[in-house]
Write a protein that holds these residues in place. Structure first.
Motif, mmCIF file in Angstrom:
data_model
loop_
_atom_site.group_PDB
_atom_site.id
_atom_site.type_symbol
_atom_site.label_atom_id
_atom_site.label_comp_id
_atom_site.label_asym_id
_atom_site.label_seq_id
_atom_site.Cartn_x
_atom_site.Cartn_y
_atom_site.Cartn_z
ATOM 1 N N PHE A 153 -51.266 29.969 -70.420
ATOM 2 C CA PHE A 153 -51.565 31.273 -71.023
ATOM 3 C C PHE A 153 -51.533 31.157 -72.553
ATOM 4 C CE2 PHE A 153 -49.822 35.318 -72.731
ATOM 5 C CZ PHE A 153 -50.955 36.084 -72.520
ATOM 6 N N ARG A 154 -52.588 31.609 -73.203
ATOM 7 C CA ARG A 154 -52.653 31.567 -74.670
ATOM 8 C C ARG A 154 -53.248 32.873 -75.150
ATOM 9 N NH1 ARG A 154 -55.374 28.218 -71.669
ATOM 10 N NH2 ARG A 154 -57.633 28.330 -71.689
ATOM 11 N N HIS A 155 -52.872 33.280 -76.321
ATOM 12 C CA HIS A 155 -53.344 34.596 -76.767
ATOM 13 C C HIS A 155 -53.319 34.746 -78.279
ATOM 14 C CE1 HIS A 155 -48.951 34.982 -76.514
ATOM 15 N NE2 HIS A 155 -49.051 35.880 -77.467
ATOM 16 N N ARG B 296 -49.297 29.887 -77.881
ATOM 17 C CA ARG B 296 -49.204 29.240 -76.573
ATOM 18 C C ARG B 296 -47.759 28.866 -76.301
ATOM 19 N NH1 ARG B 296 -52.931 24.509 -76.164
ATOM 20 N NH2 ARG B 296 -54.503 25.858 -77.022
ATOM 21 N N LEU B 297 -47.476 28.628 -75.044
ATOM 22 C CA LEU B 297 -46.118 28.282 -74.631
ATOM 23 C C LEU B 297 -45.682 27.002 -75.349
ATOM 24 C CD1 LEU B 297 -44.226 29.423 -72.364
ATOM 25 C CD2 LEU B 297 -45.195 27.668 -70.864
ATOM 26 N N LEU B 298 -44.386 26.864 -75.625
ATOM 27 C CA LEU B 298 -43.886 25.645 -76.259
ATOM 28 C C LEU B 298 -44.352 24.417 -75.479
ATOM 29 C CD1 LEU B 298 -40.178 26.624 -77.019
ATOM 30 C CD2 LEU B 298 -42.112 26.563 -78.599
ATOM 31 N N ARG B 299 -44.674 23.364 -76.224
ATOM 32 C CA ARG B 299 -45.275 22.197 -75.576
ATOM 33 C C ARG B 299 -44.437 21.585 -74.446
ATOM 34 N NH1 ARG B 299 -47.777 17.180 -78.891
ATOM 35 N NH2 ARG B 299 -46.807 15.592 -77.616
ATOM 36 N N PRO B 300 -43.126 21.412 -74.615
ATOM 37 C CA PRO B 300 -42.369 20.821 -73.490
ATOM 38 C C PRO B 300 -42.454 21.672 -72.226
ATOM 39 C CG PRO B 300 -41.036 20.872 -75.498
ATOM 40 C CD PRO B 300 -42.289 21.634 -75.798
ATOM 41 N N LEU B 301 -42.515 22.992 -72.396
ATOM 42 C CA LEU B 301 -42.622 23.863 -71.217
ATOM 43 C C LEU B 301 -44.011 23.756 -70.587
ATOM 44 C CD1 LEU B 301 -40.783 27.095 -72.509
ATOM 45 C CD2 LEU B 301 -39.852 25.186 -71.188
ATOM 46 N N ARG B 302 -45.016 23.640 -71.439
ATOM 47 C CA ARG B 302 -46.387 23.475 -70.902
ATOM 48 C C ARG B 302 -46.490 22.168 -70.131
ATOM 49 N NH1 ARG B 302 -48.270 24.194 -76.147
ATOM 50 N NH2 ARG B 302 -49.758 22.470 -76.093
ATOM 51 N N VAL B 303 -45.992 21.116 -70.753
ATOM 52 C CA VAL B 303 -46.093 19.804 -70.110
ATOM 53 C C VAL B 303 -45.348 19.829 -68.774
ATOM 54 C CG1 VAL B 303 -45.378 17.380 -70.293
ATOM 55 C CG2 VAL B 303 -46.508 18.504 -72.229
ATOM 56 N N GLU B 304 -44.175 20.468 -68.758
ATOM 57 C CA GLU B 304 -43.393 20.530 -67.518
ATOM 58 C C GLU B 304 -44.197 21.245 -66.419
ATOM 59 O OE1 GLU B 304 -39.929 22.995 -67.802
ATOM 60 O OE2 GLU B 304 -39.095 22.269 -65.907
#
Ligand code: SF4
Length: 364
Positions: free
Chosen positions: A270-272, A303-311
């Motif tokens: 999700f990005r906005h 966008r969601l923090l990168r570590p959370l996106r990657v997870e």
């Protein structure tokens, strides 16, 4: 008269530009909505929608370009497909939908001057007969949400039957397979459905979309008829219990489809932009995900923090890989670093995302 799907029953007005009042699309809409007399706008007259709280269907003579590049961003790996612009806005109102920031009214626009569309597409495709195209209509609207009224995708499929170098993706959250009998070559049409965790589909997609089960059952019908289908996990949303939710959806996918029946699966977080955040807070105050841990990307979007996106991506990709998918998986708008962390490879290892998805679309 066949009952219209509930998501179309809220249309309270039909407006049509005089120039397209006798177009095939306008004639079909007249037949399907006989209780609504179309208001005809003379050349130069503008539609006044006021603060309408019900949907208005506007059959418009569109004067812009129909064939466009996807508004991806040059900073991330973009999939490079082209949009066939057939109209704007959508009655389904998913809480996360970007369209609410673009179009702040309830006017469902349909470009009814299809002759101009056919002319432009013919010029583009005939000028480059050796070039292949991956095109789709689900960027500024849902590809099939108005199909029961307009028959637009059916027309487009019939038209594109003469251009085997073009593969059309129909991306939707409803089930409408009425276009199927005009398909000349099923390998050139990719029916596509959005996927999400069940809790997101239930609570953020406002109840008029088809359920995940219904979407997957329709995908299975298409696969049995010789089509390959696409699935899109976009936007993936970070919420309590997301692991169980996305795992359940993956299970449902493989209950319905075999890996070889799936052309590709996208994953996008999700990005906005700030405008969308404001709309979501105002329009959907119960949608708590908007208050998550976001950071501004190099394209200016949150966008969601990168570590959370990657997870999240890794979790989903691993589950899909266990079911037999691999080269079909791709990330929407992510960097090489994120690709590497999720898949252990970058788009370059696949020959470039544009070329790779073209090959997947054309079944190579
Ligand atoms: S179906 Fe797609 S276009 Fe329609 S409201 Fe939902 S996200 Fe937006």
């Amino acid at each position: 008269m066949k009952t219209l799907p509930t998501y179309l029953q809220g249309i309270s007005r039909v407006v049509v530009d005089a120039a397209v009042a006798d177009s095939p699309v306008a004639q079909r809409v007249r037949e399907k909505l006989p209780h609504l007399t179309a208001e005809v706008l003379a050349e130069g007259e503008a539609l006044s929608s006021g603060l309408a709280r019900e949907d208005i269907l506007y059959l418009k003579r569109y004067r812009g370009r129909f064939l466009r590049h996807c508004p991806g961003t040059s900073h991330y790996r973009c999939c490079g497909y082209q949009i066939v612009h057939i109209g704007e806005n959508c009655p389904l109102r998913c809480s996360y939908c970007i369209l609410q920031a673009y179009f702040q009214d309830r006017v469902l626009k349909v470009w009814a001057n299809q002759d101009d569309l056919w002319r432009e597409l013919d010029q583009a495709f005939s000028a480059n007969p050796d070039r292949r195209y991956r095109v789709g209509t689900g960027e500024f609207t849902d590809s099939l949400v108005l199909e029961a009224l307009t028959g637009y995708s059916r027309d487009l499929i019939e038209f594109l039957g003469s251009y085997p170098q073009v593969c059309l993706e129909l991306k939707s959250k409803v089930v409408d397979l009425s276009w199927m009998d005009v398909v000349r070559d099923p390998s050139r049409v990719l029916p596509a459905w959005s996927m999400n965790a069940p809790a997101i589909a239930d609570h953020e997609e406002q109840g008029e979309c088809a359920s995940l089960e219904e979407r997957l059952a329709a995908a299975r019908t298409c696969a049995r008829e010789g089509f390959r289908v696409c699935l899109h996990f976009d936007p993936m949303i970070h919420f309590p219990g997301w692991q169980e939710g996305y795992a359940r959806t993956v299970e449902m996918i493989f209950d319905h489809l075999r890996p070889e029946e799936i052309a590709y699966v996208s994953m996008g977080s999700f990005r906005h932009m700030p405008d969308l955040k404001r709309c979501i807070i105002e329009n959907f105050p119960g949608s708590g995900y908007i208050h998550g841990e976001f950071i501004t990307g190099i394209d200016g979007k949150q966008r969601l923090l990168r570590p959370l996106r990657v997870e999240q991506f890794r979790f989903l990709a691993d589950a899909l890989r266990r079911g037999g998918l691999d080269r079909q998986l791709y990330l929407c708008m992510e960097s090489d670093e994120v690709w590497q962390a999720v898949f252990g490879r970058t788009p370059a290892d696949l020959g470039g995302l544009y070329r790779h998805l073209m090959a997947q679309a054309f079944g190579e």
